[in-house]
Motif scaffolding. Structure first.
Motif, short mmCIF file in Angstrom:
data_model
loop_
_atom_site.label_atom_id
_atom_site.label_comp_id
_atom_site.label_asym_id
_atom_site.label_seq_id
_atom_site.Cartn_x
_atom_site.Cartn_y
_atom_site.Cartn_z
N VAL A 79 0.93 -1.14 0.13
CA VAL A 79 0.24 0.12 0.10
C VAL A 79 0.77 1.21 -0.41
O VAL A 79 2.05 1.27 0.76
N GLU A 80 0.48 1.89 -1.16
CA GLU A 80 1.60 3.25 -1.59
C GLU A 80 0.81 4.38 -0.60
O GLU A 80 1.48 5.26 -0.36
N TYR A 89 -1.80 1.03 -4.86
CA TYR A 89 -0.55 0.15 -4.29
C TYR A 89 0.17 -0.19 -5.71
O TYR A 89 0.60 0.34 -6.22
N ALA A 90 1.62 0.33 -4.66
CA ALA A 90 2.89 0.24 -5.87
C ALA A 90 3.78 -1.47 -5.76
O ALA A 90 3.31 -2.33 -4.83
N PHE A 91 4.18 -1.62 -6.55
CA PHE A 91 4.20 -3.31 -7.23
C PHE A 91 5.89 -3.27 -8.12
O PHE A 91 6.08 -2.60 -8.69
N THR A 92 6.54 -4.52 -7.69
CA THR A 92 7.20 -4.65 -8.58
C THR A 92 7.03 -6.78 -8.17
O THR A 92 7.09 -6.97 -8.02
N ILE A 93 7.75 -6.97 -9.63
CA ILE A 93 7.43 -8.73 -10.25
C ILE A 93 9.33 -8.26 -11.01
O ILE A 93 9.27 -7.86 -11.34
N ARG A 102 7.72 -2.85 -12.92
CA ARG A 102 7.12 -2.36 -11.38
C ARG A 102 5.91 -1.51 -12.58
O ARG A 102 5.76 -0.99 -13.10
N GLY A 103 5.61 -0.91 -11.41
CA GLY A 103 4.20 0.07 -11.43
C GLY A 103 3.85 0.38 -10.15
O GLY A 103 3.02 0.41 -9.18
N THR A 104 2.15 0.42 -10.20
CA THR A 104 0.62 0.26 -9.77
C THR A 104 -0.01 0.55 -9.68
O THR A 104 -0.90 0.22 -10.73
N LEU A 105 -0.85 0.20 -9.14
CA LEU A 105 -2.56 -0.53 -9.19
C LEU A 105 -3.08 0.75 -8.40
O LEU A 105 -2.71 0.38 -6.92
N THR A 106 -4.17 1.17 -8.74
CA THR A 106 -4.98 1.99 -7.80
C THR A 106 -6.23 1.37 -7.45
O THR A 106 -7.13 1.33 -9.31
N ILE A 107 -7.35 1.44 -7.33
CA ILE A 107 -8.47 0.60 -6.46
C ILE A 107 -9.70 1.97 -5.45
O ILE A 107 -8.98 3.62 -5.46
#
Length: 136
Positions: A79-80, A89-93, A102-107
């Motif tokens: 959670v960013e 959210y910020a994520f890294t695969i 890497r990127g972000t997902l907004t909900i």
């Protein structure tokens, strides 16, 4: 106050998620992120309450390298930012400590009664902002 909720999960790339060359199709990144998000929500105990009420608003992904069929990658999701009724959210695969995306997902939190976004319920806001790292 604790640190924001986060999780690290591992997942194998399935054949149906590849392009004709056996590398991940761009849409597979969202499946990796959603797998991590599902695990996080289950660990926080909000899975059944939350899934039908959190539409996606924005997804941004920077692709840095390929993932091939049957390879396993780790997704780190954190959670960013928690807003009034949205969350980013910020994520890294990564595979073998090499970042592949890497990127972000907004909900958002959706109120089915009004058909609009609404403020987060306080217990969910508290979990997102203070639950810290969860076991993946």
């Amino acid at each position: 106050m604790g640190e924001p909720a986060s999780i690290v999960t591992s997942r194998r790339l399935e054949w149906s998620e590849t392009d004709p060359m056996g590398r991940w199709h761009y849409s597979a990144a969202l499946r990796f992120v959603e797998h991590a998000e599902t695990s996080l929500h289950e660990r926080l105990g909000i899975g059944s309450e939350a899934f039908s009420r959190m539409p996606r608003l924005n997804l941004t992904v920077d692709f840095l390298g390929p993932l091939h069929y049957a390879e396993v990658a780790r997704t780190a999701l954190a959670v960013e930012h928690v807003g009034r009724g949205s969350l980013r959210y910020a994520f890294t695969i990564a595979r073998d400590r090499v970042d592949l995306a890497r990127g972000t997902l907004t909900i958002a939190w959706f109120d089915p009664g009004t058909g609009r976004t609404a403020p987060w319920p306080e217990h969910i806001r508290e979990l997102f902002t203070a639950a810290g790292p969860q076991e993946g």
